[in-house]
Design an enzyme around this catalytic site. Sequence first.
Site, PDB file in Angstrom:
ATOM      1  N   ASP A  71      17.106  98.209  36.472  1.00 44.21           N
ATOM      2  CA  ASP A  71      17.356  98.130  35.038  1.00 44.21           C
ATOM      3  C   ASP A  71      18.528  97.181  34.825  1.00 44.21           C
ATOM      4  OD1 ASP A  71      15.369  99.966  34.687  1.00 44.21           O
ATOM      5  OD2 ASP A  71      16.699 101.639  34.192  1.00 44.21           O
ATOM      6  N   ASP A  75       6.154 106.321  27.123  1.00 42.24           N
ATOM      7  CA  ASP A  75       7.257 107.236  27.400  1.00 42.24           C
ATOM      8  C   ASP A  75       6.989 108.511  26.624  1.00 42.24           C
ATOM      9  OD1 ASP A  75       8.464 105.127  28.818  1.00 42.24           O
ATOM     10  OD2 ASP A  75       9.385 104.378  26.980  1.00 42.24           O
TER      11      ASP A  75
END
Length: 242
Positions: free
Chosen positions: A8, A130
């Site tokens: 990330d 998600d």
Amino acid sequence: MKLLPAIDLIGGRCVRLEQGDFDRETTYDDDPAAALAGFVEGGAEEAHLVDLDGAKAREPRQHGLFVDLAMASPLKLQVAGGFRTHAQVERVLLNGVNRVVIGSLALDDPALFSAMLADFGPDRLTLALDVRVENGVPMVATHGWLTGSGRTLDAVLKDFPLVRHLLVTDIARDGMLSGPNAHLMQDIAERFPTIELQASGGVGGLDDLTVLRATGARRAIVGKAIWERRFSVAEGIAHARG
């Protein structure tokens, strides 16, 4: 099952967030190219990169870095974050990136995402959903997990019959090292057998990879457990393969 070590990115740094919260950030490395080289040494064939700045801003912030890393690394890179237009996706796919992950855009503009699937092909795009499990039902969140869509995972998937790659993250597990939601992943893998499921969220140890492999997931996205040296990339790959 394949292991995809994850990076990330915020401001070019390798970080991890807990449950997508930008106020709960840990920086692990300032050199993503060196991190990818480490993944290669561990035997990885693919890696998963996320432009967190882009995901938050809903526009590209580090796509140039994606291209630089893709052109320099032998890894097949799957990248996510900030993609809003056909041209943005095309740019990275033409410059070394293997697959682009589309999340919120698919919910905001399903016609555009369907057109992308037709234009680029279902092997070049991954739909990312998600989810928060509410009363046993996976409900989809959008825009960096900040907003609920009010739609179930099943309802979203019905809109995109061409989807071949699906990345599902259980928000409650992400970055917590508390174990994956095996029940959720197995349920999806069994009900959508033509989709290659990528499981994300909760892996904290090698046993968790064994559990995920048994669910039928085809790939496991693992970030924090690797960055915190719970196990090495090589160990993770071996357990994921079985």
